[in-house]
Design a protein around this motif. Structure first.
Motif, PDB file in Angstrom:
ATOM      1  N   LEU A   1       0.828  -1.215   0.000  1.00 19.80           N
ATOM      2  CA  LEU A   1       0.000   0.000   0.000  1.00 19.80           C
ATOM      3  C   LEU A   1       0.859   1.259   0.000  1.00 19.80           C
ATOM      4  O   LEU A   1       0.543   2.229  -0.698  1.00 19.80           O
ATOM      5  N   ILE A   2       1.949   1.259   0.761  1.00 18.32           N
ATOM      6  CA  ILE A   2       2.787   2.461   0.810  1.00 18.32           C
ATOM      7  C   ILE A   2       3.500   2.666  -0.521  1.00 18.32           C
ATOM      8  O   ILE A   2       3.631   3.784  -1.005  1.00 18.32           O
ATOM      9  N   ASN A   3       3.934   1.578  -1.150  1.00 21.15           N
ATOM     10  CA  ASN A   3       4.575   1.688  -2.456  1.00 21.15           C
ATOM     11  C   ASN A   3       3.591   2.202  -3.501  1.00 21.15           C
ATOM     12  O   ASN A   3       3.948   2.999  -4.373  1.00 21.15           O
ATOM     13  N   PHE A   4       2.342   1.755  -3.415  1.00 18.63           N
ATOM     14  CA  PHE A   4       1.292   2.236  -4.317  1.00 18.63           C
ATOM     15  C   PHE A   4       1.188   3.753  -4.244  1.00 18.63           C
ATOM     16  O   PHE A   4       1.131   4.439  -5.274  1.00 18.63           O
ATOM     17  N   ILE A   5       1.209   4.301  -3.037  1.00 18.02           N
ATOM     18  CA  ILE A   5       1.079   5.751  -2.880  1.00 18.02           C
ATOM     19  C   ILE A   5       2.377   6.463  -3.234  1.00 18.02           C
ATOM     20  O   ILE A   5       2.372   7.492  -3.901  1.00 18.02           O
ATOM     21  N   GLN A   6       3.518   5.918  -2.805  1.00 19.90           N
ATOM     22  CA  GLN A   6       4.806   6.562  -3.089  1.00 19.90           C
ATOM     23  C   GLN A   6       5.070   6.695  -4.583  1.00 19.90           C
ATOM     24  O   GLN A   6       5.625   7.689  -5.035  1.00 19.90           O
ATOM     25  N   THR A   7       4.724   5.675  -5.338  1.00 20.09           N
ATOM     26  CA  THR A   7       5.090   5.647  -6.760  1.00 20.09           C
ATOM     27  C   THR A   7       3.915   5.898  -7.701  1.00 20.09           C
ATOM     28  O   THR A   7       4.127   6.103  -8.887  1.00 20.09           O
ATOM     29  N   GLY A   8       2.704   5.886  -7.181  1.00 22.29           N
ATOM     30  CA  GLY A   8       1.535   6.031  -8.040  1.00 22.29           C
ATOM     31  C   GLY A   8       1.024   7.449  -8.194  1.00 22.29           C
ATOM     32  O   GLY A   8       0.099   7.697  -8.966  1.00 22.29           O
ATOM     33  N   PHE A   9       1.616   8.377  -7.464  1.00 24.01           N
ATOM     34  CA  PHE A   9       1.133   9.760  -7.486  1.00 24.01           C
ATOM     35  C   PHE A   9       2.301  10.715  -7.665  1.00 24.01           C
ATOM     36  O   PHE A   9       3.357  10.519  -7.080  1.00 24.01           O
ATOM     37  N   LYS A  10       2.077  11.766  -8.448  1.00 23.96           N
ATOM     38  CA  LYS A  10       3.111  12.781  -8.660  1.00 23.96           C
ATOM     39  C   LYS A  10       3.067  13.776  -7.499  1.00 23.96           C
ATOM     40  O   LYS A  10       1.992  14.177  -7.056  1.00 23.96           O
ATOM     41  N   TYR A  11       4.254  14.195  -7.065  1.00 24.72           N
ATOM     42  CA  TYR A  11       4.359  15.115  -5.937  1.00 24.72           C
ATOM     43  C   TYR A  11       4.473  16.558  -6.425  1.00 24.72           C
ATOM     44  O   TYR A  11       5.204  16.857  -7.360  1.00 24.72           O
ATOM     45  N   LYS A  12       3.744  17.426  -5.760  1.00 30.35           N
ATOM     46  CA  LYS A  12       3.878  18.868  -5.948  1.00 30.35           C
ATOM     47  C   LYS A  12       3.298  19.534  -4.718  1.00 30.35           C
ATOM     48  O   LYS A  12       2.230  19.145  -4.241  1.00 30.35           O
ATOM     49  N   VAL A  13       3.988  20.547  -4.203  1.00 32.33           N
ATOM     50  CA  VAL A  13       3.482  21.241  -3.016  1.00 32.33           C
ATOM     51  C   VAL A  13       2.231  22.036  -3.386  1.00 32.33           C
ATOM     52  O   VAL A  13       2.036  22.429  -4.547  1.00 32.33           O
TER      53      VAL A  13
ATOM     54  N   LEU B   1      -6.914  11.074  -5.308  1.00 33.97           N
ATOM     55  CA  LEU B   1      -7.015  10.205  -6.477  1.00 33.97           C
ATOM     56  C   LEU B   1      -7.415  10.984  -7.729  1.00 33.97           C
ATOM     57  O   LEU B   1      -7.136  10.552  -8.851  1.00 33.97           O
ATOM     58  N   PHE B   2      -8.048  12.131  -7.566  1.00 31.18           N
ATOM     59  CA  PHE B   2      -8.534  12.927  -8.691  1.00 31.18           C
ATOM     60  C   PHE B   2      -7.475  13.864  -9.263  1.00 31.18           C
ATOM     61  O   PHE B   2      -7.264  13.914 -10.481  1.00 31.18           O
ATOM     62  N   TYR B   3      -6.829  14.645  -8.392  1.00 26.31           N
ATOM     63  CA  TYR B   3      -5.893  15.660  -8.868  1.00 26.31           C
ATOM     64  C   TYR B   3      -4.604  15.029  -9.384  1.00 26.31           C
ATOM     65  O   TYR B   3      -4.200  13.957  -8.953  1.00 26.31           O
ATOM     66  N   GLU B   4      -3.969  15.726 -10.313  1.00 26.34           N
ATOM     67  CA  GLU B   4      -2.739  15.208 -10.916  1.00 26.34           C
ATOM     68  C   GLU B   4      -1.600  15.113  -9.906  1.00 26.34           C
ATOM     69  O   GLU B   4      -0.743  14.250 -10.010  1.00 26.34           O
ATOM     70  N   PHE B   5      -1.593  16.016  -8.912  1.00 27.54           N
ATOM     71  CA  PHE B   5      -0.503  16.067  -7.946  1.00 27.54           C
ATOM     72  C   PHE B   5      -1.036  16.006  -6.516  1.00 27.54           C
ATOM     73  O   PHE B   5      -2.196  16.346  -6.261  1.00 27.54           O
ATOM     74  N   CYS B   6      -0.167  15.625  -5.602  1.00 26.13           N
ATOM     75  CA  CYS B   6      -0.486  15.659  -4.172  1.00 26.13           C
ATOM     76  C   CYS B   6       0.810  15.882  -3.404  1.00 26.13           C
ATOM     77  O   CYS B   6       1.900  15.738  -3.943  1.00 26.13           O
ATOM     78  N   ASP B   7       0.667  16.248  -2.137  1.00 23.46           N
ATOM     79  CA  ASP B   7       1.861  16.450  -1.320  1.00 23.46           C
ATOM     80  C   ASP B   7       1.812  15.545  -0.092  1.00 23.46           C
ATOM     81  O   ASP B   7       0.998  14.616  -0.025  1.00 23.46           O
ATOM     82  N   CYS B   8       2.681  15.802   0.878  1.00 21.33           N
ATOM     83  CA  CYS B   8       2.863  14.865   1.994  1.00 21.33           C
ATOM     84  C   CYS B   8       1.598  14.635   2.807  1.00 21.33           C
ATOM     85  O   CYS B   8       1.286  13.492   3.150  1.00 21.33           O
ATOM     86  N   GLU B   9       0.841  15.696   3.117  1.00 15.66           N
ATOM     87  CA  GLU B   9      -0.340  15.456   3.953  1.00 15.66           C
ATOM     88  C   GLU B   9      -1.415  14.688   3.194  1.00 15.66           C
ATOM     89  O   GLU B   9      -2.124  13.865   3.763  1.00 15.66           O
ATOM     90  N   ASP B  10      -1.525  14.928   1.895  1.00 16.06           N
ATOM     91  CA  ASP B  10      -2.512  14.201   1.092  1.00 16.06           C
ATOM     92  C   ASP B  10      -2.170  12.712   1.036  1.00 16.06           C
ATOM     93  O   ASP B  10      -3.050  11.857   1.147  1.00 16.06           O
ATOM     94  N   ARG B  11      -0.906  12.408   0.874  1.00 17.58           N
ATOM     95  CA  ARG B  11      -0.457  11.017   0.841  1.00 17.58           C
ATOM     96  C   ARG B  11      -0.648  10.351   2.208  1.00 17.58           C
ATOM     97  O   ARG B  11      -1.079   9.208   2.284  1.00 17.58           O
ATOM     98  N   ALA B  12      -0.318  11.077   3.271  1.00 19.79           N
ATOM     99  CA  ALA B  12      -0.477  10.528   4.621  1.00 19.79           C
ATOM    100  C   ALA B  12      -1.950  10.254   4.919  1.00 19.79           C
ATOM    101  O   ALA B  12      -2.296   9.224   5.508  1.00 19.79           O
ATOM    102  N   ILE B  13      -2.817  11.160   4.510  1.00 20.37           N
ATOM    103  CA  ILE B  13      -4.253  10.990   4.739  1.00 20.37           C
ATOM    104  C   ILE B  13      -4.759   9.774   3.960  1.00 20.37           C
ATOM    105  O   ILE B  13      -5.447   8.915   4.521  1.00 20.37           O
ATOM    106  N   LEU B  14      -4.407   9.669   2.690  1.00 19.66           N
ATOM    107  CA  LEU B  14      -4.870   8.536   1.889  1.00 19.66           C
ATOM    108  C   LEU B  14      -4.314   7.218   2.432  1.00 19.66           C
ATOM    109  O   LEU B  14      -5.050   6.238   2.560  1.00 19.66           O
ATOM    110  N   TYR B  15      -3.042   7.205   2.790  1.00 15.90           N
ATOM    111  CA  TYR B  15      -2.454   5.975   3.336  1.00 15.90           C
ATOM    112  C   TYR B  15      -3.153   5.571   4.630  1.00 15.90           C
ATOM    113  O   TYR B  15      -3.455   4.397   4.845  1.00 15.90           O
TER     114      TYR B  15
END
Length: 175
Positions: free
Chosen positions: A61-73, A90-104
């Motif tokens: 699951l963590i690899n899915f989020i780390q590599t499946g989403f583009k990062y942008k502040v 899941l909708f927006y092209e980019f996400c940052d650390c809090e978005d990834r932490a929330i989804l994870y």
């Protein structure tokens, strides 16, 4: 790689989320995913983690989020600080650390049934998971050990703290 997912979000829900005020990360993390999203992505994720132990499943699951989403502040993407609900990540092209932490945190609670905490370092948000066993770096909270799981630390498995954060003071937000 086993959890490649094609997703078409409910645009009406995304439009609703655009009207939601910015509140603490805890509020976003306590939410879940819409039923439409769960029906779309959970079967594929469940198949990817099927038969795996807690640690292996959490790493998938963590690899899915780390590599499946583009990062942008947020400042670059929206022009202001903005936390996203899981469906929005899941909708927006980019996400940052809090978005990834929330989804994870949502995926771990829903798919693994484990307790999760948000870990707020200066300028960074990660997660920690209460596994039966401890794997690497952890925090003790209320007599329970929460293993650090950072969905922004690309290719880092559970138990590894982001470079530069290991000795930083952190606020723990239990979910």
């Amino acid at each position: 790689p086993d959890a490649n997912i094609v997703f078409a979000p409910n645009k009406n829900l995304i439009n609703f989320f655009n009207t939601f005020p910015q509140v603490s990360w805890e509020i976003f993390a306590h939410g879940s995913l819409s039923q439409h999203t769960k029906d779309t992505i959970y079967p594929r994720l469940r198949k990817a983690i099927e038969g795996k132990g807690e640690a292996s499943a959490a790493n998938i699951l963590i690899n899915f989020i780390q590599t499946g989403f583009k990062y942008k502040v947020d400042q670059e993407q929206f022009g202001y600080e903005r936390s996203l609900f899981g469906d929005e990540t899941l909708f927006y092209e980019f996400c940052d650390c809090e978005d990834r932490a929330i989804l994870y945190s949502i995926l771990v609670r829903d798919l693994l049934g484990l307790k999760v905490a948000l870990i707020h370092y200066p300028g960074h948000l990660a997660t920690a998971v209460c596994f039966k066993d401890v794997y690497g770096d952890y925090l003790e909270v209320g007599g329970e050990k929460y293993t650090i799981c950072d969905p922004t630390f690309i290719n880092a498995s559970i138990g590894l703290t982001m470079t530069g954060m290991k000795n930083e003071e952190a606020q723990v937000i239990l979910l």
